[in-house]
Structures are given as structure tokens and as C-alpha cells.
Scaffold this motif. Structure first.
Motif, short mmCIF file in Angstrom:
data_model
loop_
_atom_site.label_atom_id
_atom_site.label_comp_id
_atom_site.label_asym_id
_atom_site.label_seq_id
_atom_site.Cartn_x
_atom_site.Cartn_y
_atom_site.Cartn_z
N ASP A 1 0.88 -1.18 0.00
CA ASP A 1 0.00 0.00 0.00
C ASP A 1 0.91 1.22 0.00
O ASP A 1 2.14 1.10 -0.11
N ILE A 2 0.33 2.38 0.16
CA ILE A 2 1.09 3.62 0.31
C ILE A 2 0.76 4.16 1.69
O ILE A 2 -0.42 4.31 2.01
N LYS B 1 -8.09 6.09 -0.62
CA LYS B 1 -7.77 5.70 -2.01
C LYS B 1 -8.73 4.63 -2.49
O LYS B 1 -9.13 4.62 -3.65
N GLN B 2 -9.09 3.70 -1.60
CA GLN B 2 -10.04 2.65 -1.98
C GLN B 2 -11.43 3.23 -2.22
O GLN B 2 -12.13 2.80 -3.14
N TYR B 3 -11.82 4.20 -1.39
CA TYR B 3 -13.13 4.84 -1.61
C TYR B 3 -13.16 5.47 -3.00
O TYR B 3 -14.13 5.35 -3.74
N LEU C 1 -0.93 -2.42 -7.66
CA LEU C 1 -2.15 -1.94 -7.02
C LEU C 1 -2.76 -0.82 -7.85
O LEU C 1 -2.11 -0.24 -8.71
N VAL C 2 -4.02 -0.54 -7.55
CA VAL C 2 -4.77 0.42 -8.38
C VAL C 2 -4.17 1.82 -8.33
O VAL C 2 -4.34 2.61 -9.25
N LEU D 1 -7.74 2.71 -13.90
CA LEU D 1 -9.12 2.27 -14.09
C LEU D 1 -9.62 2.59 -15.50
O LEU D 1 -10.36 1.82 -16.10
N ILE D 2 -9.19 3.72 -16.04
CA ILE D 2 -9.58 4.06 -17.42
C ILE D 2 -8.97 3.06 -18.40
O ILE D 2 -9.64 2.56 -19.30
#
Lengths: 359, 359
Positions: free
Chosen positions: B80-81, B346-348, B120-121, B193-194
Motif C-alpha cells: 500500500d502507500i 484511495k479505496q473509496y 495496485l490500483v 481504471l480508465i
């Protein structure tokens, strides 16, 4: 009163309560109308708190009040933008209350601006503003994705018919690609000079010049083989040497000489600010330098080296200038007052921006 | 060897020699392949150096070696960050060797990324990258020039025929307009995501939400009267409510509720992340809230409130959700694990970006 209660609640319940010990909200630095500056720091445990900055001849002690807020008022200070730091007991740190950070790899300092009565060339003024974009490019030379900042001038049209000249602008030794905007205010300097008709509309590319652990010479390759092609395929720019300039400060000033003078077919404008040249790459390029001076002088529209008389590199830079003169390379030297500082560096840029792309 | 000599020379002659006492160049943090992290700090005078971070349950002591370099290796840490800080004797500070800063008005912390085996995203991946632009706009509401960050997606054409939806994204309490990119990596999350087809191409506007000493409600005015008009006159955007979203974290999550629910004709998507709502403005808007629920439910395409079960605002947010449900407003709640952190935040965002502008 309601605001005070809200402030207390915010303090108690602040979003990072999980990391606790959150200090109260302080306004630091506060710049007064008479150009004095008040600095504040909160600590219950510190024995001694000092502020040091390039506007002070010596660190100043801060005094603790009954609520554990340490403060001192200094000045009046000559209007400019200065780095400063606090020293708390043995620890040097950036001002926790100030979001203006000196972007650097080896220390954290803060920035304070004393605006003065007449707006300075680096100040945010009520003129049309260009745009800074954070871009990523693939460096084949270095095998990674790297970030660069790109300034486009007010009224910039990415798909219009107008094509722009480009200045490649390199930061100092342990700085980052953000230092030229965060500390050097290259964007505001350009906005102001363009709006006054003193500089022509240009794009300014600010890459990240540190390639360690790769050899420093790899940055020359990165600029020529990766950065310039990225810029020229993503922006409407003029691609002949007369519309390409390179400039840089300190280690970046040395890189400017290395990149520029080994690529005089690509850059007609080379502006080196207080260059640091005690490097292998400079040694390799210039210890047995045997240039075709006539050719280079006809290629270059402008070659400048700037330095301040109090710069710790002053003697070294004078030797660089003498070396180029000895080789019959036409070099314009700007010897000014001041040291190896971003205050000077901003002035070097402001001078350069008024000269490039004009002949 | 030559490199070592150069490093020593750089240390001795470093560009800021005028401010002296420059520490040696350290590599900190170092993230290892097994997800452990080594932190380093240089001090001859410190008695005690600790590292604290949101990946640790308690601060870890760093050990001094014979060259006054303090270090500790922790972990393995879940990819994670994370924010972290050093505490040197009584002083908390950002890691001097790390340029990744947690942008905030009241403290200075650093950021460390543990990439893990699967990207990760929020990670910089080899996909087309959008662009972050730093823009200035004139706020008539606040009477000043303010900065905002604008993300434009890969392939963005400023003058093309395609028009984009816009997400207005607000930072937390003492954060700045840079926190959503520097800590929240909103740009990388959107890029990833794009490129996976999970989010549609959009513009993300990240304003500065702190308007103090003006009343917080003035930020609502600033968004509606200054920021939206600036964006809509400078970018090719869709201007109906179905192509406008607002989201924010913590204090910005509270602002999101205030701005969004008092302007349901302007925003069809309202996503509030761990909202802090102990404010006068929230009190004014919602203590006697008597909405036309049918109308609002027909205007809103999506209204979400996210929170973690370890969030110090968890109980408060649950009450907010219950209040909206009680008023028959259709609200989707996302209750997840985790605290009031940017890891959660970040997940939200990653969840939200996949949902907005899709119906």
C-alpha cells in the motif's frame, strides 16, 4: 467564539487523530506589512528552538510562551523569496505549519515570500497565467517512467497553428523536477515577463536531472533521446536549434554546459547559472576541449554563464568562463552580487527569459 | 571508486554549503523485495530516533551506527502507500531523504509505497497517463487568486469534439489541493481504471477547500460560483448535472455533503468519504433538514457514504447515514475495514470512479 469552539473540536478530533499528538493550528510564517516576519513552532518538550534562513546572518532564537508556542519576529527583510528552517534542539526541519516546501532530496526546508510594495518578477500577479503540467515519459535511456513538469504560456493552444520555442530548464544538485516552480517560480516569472512583453511566449520543460546510480552523462542521453522527442511529439513546438534553449542551476548548470556544448546543432541558446563542474562528465568533455570555435559561435545565438560574487563556486565559474574564452567561444558572463542561492537563480532566469529566442 | 569520490566532493561542496551541516546522502526509505522497509536518518546529536507510520502498531526505535546513521528495518508490510514520520528526541519530522511528502498545513510527513507483486490500483503502471495541471483561478467569493489541480485523462483533446464529465474532488481537513495527487494518487487510480475500461474518461478537479478565516460555507459558494464556471469555460466539459460529480474525504467529505445536497440540481453524483460533519455549516443545513426526498432521489444518480469500522468518525458517520435514511434520501453506504486513513480513502475513490457517470 463559535469558530474557536470549532477549532478546538478540530484539534481534538482532527482527521489524523490516529497518529495523535497533533499540534495546534499555527499561522507561520506571518509576513507583516513592514517586511518583518514572525515564525512560530509548537513544542512542549524542546529546550531550544532556532530559525535559520538565507535572510539572516545567523540563526535567531525563538522564545517560548506559556502555551508552548515558540516564536520570533525578524527583519525587516528585503522583499524576495527565501528558504528557511527551524532547528529544534539538534534537529533541523521544515516549518510544520507552512505548506510551501523547498523540494529537495536531502533536506526539508520551507519557503517564505516577502512581497514588498512593488510586485517582484517572481510574484503571483494579476496577469494571465500559464499552466504547469505534470507529465510522465518513458525514458529508454534509463529504463523507467519519469516525471517532468511542463509550463505552457497563457493562451496556449495545444492544437492551434502557432508553434512555440522550448526552454529546457534543469534544477540543482539534490533538487527535483518541482524545484524550479516551487522555489524558483519559473511559471510566475514567465507569466509576468510575457504579460509585460519582455519575454516571448514559450514552453518551459523542467525534467528531473538526477539519474543516479546511472552515470551523470546518461542525463545528456535522456534529454536528447527521450525528453526532446517526448516534448516534440506531444506539444506544438518549433524543432530547429534556434527555437531550443537549455538552462540550469548549479549541478544543473554544469549539465547545461555538458548537454548544450556537445549538442550545438540542437541548442542555439545555452544559459548556465552558477555551474557546478567538478564532475567526471565535465572533465571528459572539457579537459581536452578542442572546439571549432567559428562553427560553434555561428551555431550559438546566445551563450551565457551567470554567477554571484559571494557564490562558493565563484572562482570555479570564473575559471570556466576563462577556459571558454581561451578556446575562442563567445560567452557572455553575468557577474552579479549574491551567493549560490535561489534568490540569485530566479534573477538569472528572469534575465535569460528576456534574451532567448529573440535573434 | 570515482563515483565515491564524486559523492564525497558533492557532500563537501554541495550547492547549499552556505547553510552548512549538510547531512550525507542517504537512501531512505528502501523498500525490499520481501516488503520489508529500511528507514535511515543521520544525526550526531540525537539521543533517540523513532519511526512511526500507519503500517506500525507502535513507533519503532532506530539504531545508531558508528557513522551516526540511525536505521531500522520493519515489516514485511502489506502492499500500500503509507504516511510515516521520524521522531528525533521530541521532534516529529518528515524523512529528510524522501521527496515524497504528505502535503499538509499542520505537519510534515513522508510517504512510502510498498508495491507488492501485483500492481495496485494506485501504482504507476505502464498504461497511458493523464496529466495533472496546476491552474490559477480568480475567486470572486474569496477575493483572491487560488490554485487548483486538474486531471485530464490520457488522449485528452482540449479543443476536440469530445466533451467530458467532471468530478470535483476535495481533500481532508488540513490537507491542500495537492494531497489528492501526492498522497491519494487520484491520477494513477484514474489512469489505471480508465485503461482497464473500469472508469470512463473524465476530468478531475481538485480545488483547495480551506477558506479560513472566511466561513466554511464560503467554499460552497466558491465551488458553485467560481470553480465550476472556471472549469466550464476552460475545458471541454458536459455541463448538466448528470455529468457532474462531487466527492471528498474527512472535512472534505463533510463539504461534499454540504455542497452536493444543497445543489442537487448541479450534481447527480455525491460521494462522501468518512465525512467530518461537526461543523456549523452541516448543522445549519441538516439539523432541521426537511428535504423533498422524491425530488432529490430523482435528481441523484448516486449518493454514497463510505467509512471504515476503525475510523474515529465511524459512529458519527453511521448517524449521518441513519439521518439521511430517516429523511428517505436514497443513500448507499460502504462500510469497510480500516481507519480514517488515506489507504482507505484511495479505496473509496477507486470504488467511486467505477460507479460515476455510468447511468
Amino acid at each position: 467564539m463559535k469558530y474557536v469552539i470549532f477549532a478546538i473540536i478540530t484539534f481534538l478530533l482532527g482527521p489524523v487523530a490516529s497518529m495523535a499528538q497533533r499540534p495546534p493550528s499555527l499561522s507561520s510564517p506571518e509576513v507583516h506589512a513592514d517586511n518583518r516576519i514572525t515564525f512560530k513552532y509548537f513544542s512542549k518538550k524542546a529546550q531550544k528552538v532556532m530559525v535559520s534562513g538565507e535572510f539572516l546572518t545567523a540563526p535567531q532564537a525563538m522564545i517560548r510562551d506559556t502555551s508552548s508556542i515558540w516564536s520570533v519576529t525578524v527583519g525587516p527583510v528585503k522583499p524576495d523569496i527565501y528558504p528557511y528552517a527551524f532547528t529544534v534542539d539538534s534537529v533541523q526541519l521544515a516549518d510544520p505549519s507552512n505548506t510551501q516546501i523547498f523540494t529537495n532530496e536531502r533536506f526539508k526546508r520551507s519557503i517564505v515570500e516577502i512581497p514588498g510594495k512593488t510586485p517582484l518578477v517572481h510574484s503571483l500577479q494579476n496577469v494571465p497565467h500559464g499552466k504547469i503540467s505534470y507529465r510522465y515519459y518513458q525514458s529508454k535511456t534509463l529504463g523507467t517512467t519519469r516525471q517532468m513538469l511542463v509550463y505552457t504560456p497563457p493562451g496556449f493552444k495545444p492544437n492551434g497553428t502557432k508553434k512555440y520555442p522550448v526552454l529546457y530548464l534543469i534544477h540543482g544538485g539534490s533538487d527535483t523536477e518541482e524545484t524550479w516552480t516551487k522555489v524558483g517560480r519559473a511559471n510566475f516569472i514567465a507569466d509576468n515577463l510575457i504579460s509585460q512583453g519582455k519575454a516571448i511566449e514559450m514552453i518551459i520543460v523542467m525534467p528531473y536531472g538526477n539519474v543516479r546510480p546511472a552515470p551523470m552523462a546518461d542525463f545528456t542521453k535522456d534529454v536528447v533521446s527521450d525528453i526532446i522527442p517526448f516534448v516534440e511529439s506531444n506539444y506544438p513546438v518549433l524543432t530547429d536549434s534556434k527555437h531550443r534553449a537549455i538552462a540550469g542551476f548549479s549541478v544543473g548548470g554544469g549539465q547545461t554546459l555538458n548537454i548544450g556544448l556537445t549538442n550545438t546543432d540542437k541548442f542555439a541558446y545555452i544559459c548556465s547559472y552558477a555551474p557546478y563542474t567538478a564532475t567526471e562528465e565535465f572533465q571528459k568533455n572539457f579537459s581536452n576541449y578542442a572546439p571549432d570555435a567559428n562553427k560553434i559561435n555561428s551555431q550559438l545565438k546566445l551563450f551565457t554563464i551567470s554567477v554571484g560574487t559571494d557564490d562558493f563556486l565563484y572562482e570555479s565559474v570564473k575559471k570556466n568562463i576563462a577556459m571558454f574564452e581561451d578556446k575562442k567561444i563567445r560567452v557572455k558572463s553575468y557577474i552579479v552580487l549574491g551567493g549560490h542561492t535561489w534568490m540569485n537563480c530566479k534573477q538569472y532566469l528572469a534575465t535569460t527569459l528576456q534574451e532567448i529566442f529573440k535573434n
